[in-house]
Design a protein around this motif. Structure first.
Motif, PDB file in Angstrom:
ATOM      1  N   UNK A 170      54.965   4.880  10.785  1.00 60.48           N
ATOM      2  CA  UNK A 170      53.750   4.080  10.920  1.00 60.48           C
ATOM      3  C   UNK A 170      53.822   2.848  10.028  1.00 60.48           C
ATOM      4  N   UNK A 171      52.944   2.722   9.051  1.00 67.30           N
ATOM      5  CA  UNK A 171      52.841   1.494   8.253  1.00 67.30           C
ATOM      6  C   UNK A 171      53.917   1.377   7.171  1.00 67.30           C
ATOM      7  N   UNK A 172      54.884   2.310   7.163  1.00 65.67           N
ATOM      8  CA  UNK A 172      55.909   2.265   6.114  1.00 65.67           C
ATOM      9  C   UNK A 172      57.262   1.784   6.643  1.00 65.67           C
ATOM     10  N   UNK A 173      57.294   1.117   7.780  1.00 69.50           N
ATOM     11  CA  UNK A 173      58.547   0.579   8.314  1.00 69.50           C
ATOM     12  C   UNK A 173      59.131  -0.440   7.342  1.00 69.50           C
ATOM     13  N   UNK A 174      60.406  -0.245   6.962  1.00 68.95           N
ATOM     14  CA  UNK A 174      61.033  -1.139   5.991  1.00 68.95           C
ATOM     15  C   UNK A 174      61.580  -2.396   6.665  1.00 68.95           C
ATOM     16  N   UNK A 175      61.607  -3.461   5.919  1.00 68.36           N
ATOM     17  CA  UNK A 175      62.132  -4.732   6.426  1.00 68.36           C
ATOM     18  C   UNK A 175      63.661  -4.724   6.455  1.00 68.36           C
ATOM     19  N   UNK A 176      64.283  -3.965   5.544  1.00 64.37           N
ATOM     20  CA  UNK A 176      65.742  -3.978   5.438  1.00 64.37           C
ATOM     21  C   UNK A 176      66.410  -3.499   6.725  1.00 64.37           C
ATOM     22  N   UNK A 177      65.944  -2.355   7.248  1.00 61.79           N
ATOM     23  CA  UNK A 177      66.527  -1.830   8.479  1.00 61.79           C
ATOM     24  C   UNK A 177      66.329  -2.783   9.644  1.00 61.79           C
TER      25      UNK A 177
END
Length: 206
Positions: A170-177
């Motif tokens: 949900x709202x914890x999708x990382x930008x790095x991946x």
């Protein structure tokens, strides 16, 4: 094998490149979880048929020399997209949802409309996809079908995978991946574009 690799590579680039449909997929996944995101991820299977048919018929009527010119132009366009995607990947952030929360049927319908009005599928199939399809069909229809199958397998599959990642976190999708995926797709696009350009310049054509 060449057509399959091109289809897979171009499908990945089209699947993860930021755009209106990808934003809708992530929006639906953030709001309603994986199933909502999958419904939007499958929108190209509903909306692209008229785009593909019209583009293939138009390109199929062109003389071979113009088809080669179109291939070179399309290849250079794909290289440009790859370079732009690589540049975006350095600072890209996952798209965030808007404010409204439409129903499932309304979400899918909006996705279909957005995709049909989006110039990118039209540009892709006129400048890139159709020349590959027409050339492959001339050698063997199976090659053309493998190209289309590989393209949509990864186009839809990459969006489904992203919907799964977003739905799970949900709202914890990382930008790095997200940036790594964008960078990989950009590199693939640039390579495929270079191959298309070279093939268009060869005496045998595409």
């Amino acid at each position: 094998m060449t057509e399959l690799l091109m289809g897979l590579s171009l499908g990945l680039g089209a699947g993860v490149t930021p755009g209106a449909l990808l934003t809708l997929v992530i929006t639906a996944s953030l709001r309603g979880g994986f199933r909502s995101g999958v419904r939007l991820a499958c929108v190209p299977l509903l909306s692209d048929l008229p785009v593909v048919l019209l583009a293939v018929m138009a390109v199929g009527a062109l003389p071979q020399v113009l088809l080669r010119v179109l291939s070179v132009g399309g290849g250079l366009y794909v290289v440009y997209l790859g370079v732009e995607t690589l540049r975006e990947a350095r600072t890209a952030l996952p798209p965030r949802p808007g404010e409204d929360a439409p129903s499932s049927a309304r979400e899918v319908m909006r996705g279909v409309v957005v995709n049909l009005l989006n110039p990118h599928p039209w540009l892709f199939w006129i400048a890139v996809g159709s020349p590959i399809f027409v050339s492959a069909w001339g050698r063997a229809p199976a090659y053309a079908l493998v190209f289309v199958g590989g393209f949509y397998l990864v186009l839809v599959g990459s969006k489904v995978a992203l919907a799964g990642a977003v739905g799970a976190g949900r709202h914890r999708l990382t930008s790095r991946g997200y940036r790594l995926l964008l960078g990989a797709s950009g590199a693939l696009l640039a390579v495929v574009g270079a191959v298309l350009t070279v093939r268009g310049l060869l005496p045998q054509g595409l």
